[in-house]
Design a protein around this motif. Sequence first.
Motif, short mmCIF file in Angstrom:
data_model
loop_
_atom_site.label_atom_id
_atom_site.label_comp_id
_atom_site.label_asym_id
_atom_site.label_seq_id
_atom_site.Cartn_x
_atom_site.Cartn_y
_atom_site.Cartn_z
N ALA A 31 9.55 -3.88 -7.54
CA ALA A 31 8.65 -2.74 -7.37
C ALA A 31 7.63 -3.00 -6.27
O ALA A 31 7.33 -2.11 -5.46
CB ALA A 31 7.94 -2.43 -8.69
N LYS A 32 7.10 -4.22 -6.22
CA LYS A 32 6.14 -4.58 -5.17
C LYS A 32 6.79 -4.50 -3.79
O LYS A 32 6.18 -3.98 -2.84
CB LYS A 32 5.60 -5.99 -5.41
CG LYS A 32 4.64 -6.49 -4.32
CD LYS A 32 4.23 -7.92 -4.55
CE LYS A 32 3.24 -8.41 -3.50
NZ LYS A 32 3.75 -8.33 -2.10
N ARG A 33 7.98 -5.02 -3.67
CA ARG A 33 8.66 -4.99 -2.37
C ARG A 33 8.91 -3.55 -1.92
O ARG A 33 8.81 -3.24 -0.74
CB ARG A 33 9.98 -5.77 -2.45
CG ARG A 33 9.78 -7.27 -2.59
CD ARG A 33 11.08 -8.04 -2.47
NE ARG A 33 10.86 -9.47 -2.66
CZ ARG A 33 11.79 -10.40 -2.49
NH1 ARG A 33 13.03 -10.04 -2.13
NH2 ARG A 33 11.52 -11.68 -2.70
N ARG A 34 9.22 -2.69 -2.87
CA ARG A 34 9.43 -1.29 -2.50
C ARG A 34 8.13 -0.67 -2.00
O ARG A 34 8.11 0.00 -0.96
CB ARG A 34 9.97 -0.50 -3.69
CG ARG A 34 10.31 0.95 -3.34
CD ARG A 34 10.79 1.74 -4.55
NE ARG A 34 11.25 3.04 -4.15
CZ ARG A 34 10.47 4.07 -3.84
NH1 ARG A 34 9.15 3.94 -3.89
NH2 ARG A 34 10.99 5.23 -3.47
N VAL A 35 7.04 -0.88 -2.73
CA VAL A 35 5.75 -0.34 -2.32
C VAL A 35 5.35 -0.88 -0.95
O VAL A 35 4.88 -0.13 -0.10
CB VAL A 35 4.67 -0.67 -3.38
CG1 VAL A 35 3.27 -0.37 -2.84
CG2 VAL A 35 4.92 0.10 -4.66
N ASP A 36 5.56 -2.17 -0.74
CA ASP A 36 5.21 -2.78 0.55
C ASP A 36 5.98 -2.15 1.70
O ASP A 36 5.42 -1.87 2.76
CB ASP A 36 5.48 -4.29 0.52
CG ASP A 36 4.50 -5.05 -0.37
OD1 ASP A 36 3.46 -4.48 -0.75
OD2 ASP A 36 4.79 -6.23 -0.69
N ARG A 37 7.28 -1.91 1.49
CA ARG A 37 8.09 -1.32 2.57
C ARG A 37 7.73 0.14 2.81
O ARG A 37 7.70 0.59 3.96
CB ARG A 37 9.57 -1.46 2.26
CG ARG A 37 10.18 -2.77 2.76
CD ARG A 37 10.13 -3.81 1.70
NE ARG A 37 10.50 -5.13 2.22
CZ ARG A 37 9.93 -6.24 1.78
NH1 ARG A 37 8.98 -6.20 0.86
NH2 ARG A 37 10.30 -7.41 2.26
N VAL A 38 7.46 0.87 1.75
CA VAL A 38 7.05 2.26 1.91
C VAL A 38 5.73 2.34 2.68
O VAL A 38 5.56 3.19 3.56
CB VAL A 38 6.94 2.96 0.54
CG1 VAL A 38 6.26 4.32 0.67
CG2 VAL A 38 8.33 3.12 -0.09
N ARG A 39 4.81 1.46 2.36
CA ARG A 39 3.54 1.43 3.08
C ARG A 39 3.74 1.07 4.55
O ARG A 39 3.10 1.64 5.43
CB ARG A 39 2.59 0.41 2.43
CG ARG A 39 1.99 0.88 1.12
CD ARG A 39 1.16 -0.22 0.49
NE ARG A 39 0.52 0.22 -0.73
CZ ARG A 39 -0.08 -0.59 -1.59
NH1 ARG A 39 -0.12 -1.90 -1.35
NH2 ARG A 39 -0.64 -0.10 -2.69
N MET A 40 4.63 0.11 4.81
CA MET A 40 4.91 -0.27 6.18
C MET A 40 5.46 0.91 6.98
O MET A 40 5.02 1.18 8.11
CB MET A 40 5.91 -1.43 6.21
CG MET A 40 6.30 -1.90 7.60
SD MET A 40 7.36 -3.38 7.54
CE MET A 40 8.82 -2.72 6.72
N MET A 41 6.39 1.64 6.41
CA MET A 41 6.96 2.79 7.10
C MET A 41 5.94 3.91 7.26
O MET A 41 5.94 4.63 8.26
CB MET A 41 8.21 3.28 6.37
CG MET A 41 9.36 2.29 6.47
SD MET A 41 10.90 2.84 5.68
CE MET A 41 10.43 2.76 3.95
N ALA A 42 5.05 4.04 6.29
CA ALA A 42 3.97 5.04 6.41
C ALA A 42 3.06 4.69 7.57
O ALA A 42 2.59 5.58 8.30
CB ALA A 42 3.18 5.12 5.11
#
Length: 203
Positions: free
Chosen positions: A58-69
């Motif tokens: 879940a953390k890795r998903r949030v981190d990648r979504v934030r990066m793309m944002a």
Amino acid sequence: MTQRETRERIVATADMLFYRCGFEHTSFADIAAAVGISRGNFYHHFKSKDEILAAVIAKRRVDRVRMMACWETDVSDPVGRIEAFIDILRVNGDKIRRHGCPIGTLTSELAKLDHPARPEAVRLFTVFRDWLAQQFAALGRAEDADQLALQLLSRSQGAATLYNAFQDPEFIEREVVAMTSWLHDIARGSLATNSARPFQSHD
């Protein structure tokens, strides 16, 4: 340190250890020792390693979504955003050289273990796939946007795997240049949808 801060620190530490050492070879004791808390305090937050794995994914998903944002905010055009994705191989080059791609290595390990969390880990790739498809669609390639996204995702994963294997900085630089050249061909509309050699550089 608050309970929430302790939990976040456990997850961040487990994320690092799973990446560097592998999920199977990282124990509760390893994580607790790295965080600097007692086993009793550890079990207050997580009852099993699978619970920690779910939190790490879940953390890795949030981190990648934030990066793309951030890419969406900082880069105005889809070509530049896709270039930012490609450039991950440079930005994280030293980590990739030593440990491989964090998503690729995790999904591969969970597949070998036939672990029930594997589908959730695979969805980390889907986050990138969907986002890349949106960018290719914005370039006017809506009909084959998903195909192009998969081509780029598979090429970048292959490059990360081979860089980890051969440890050759010149190789990864050539791969980044080739992928960027391929992208620019698409942006110019000069690359056929089903090109037999989609990553051939046109120097």
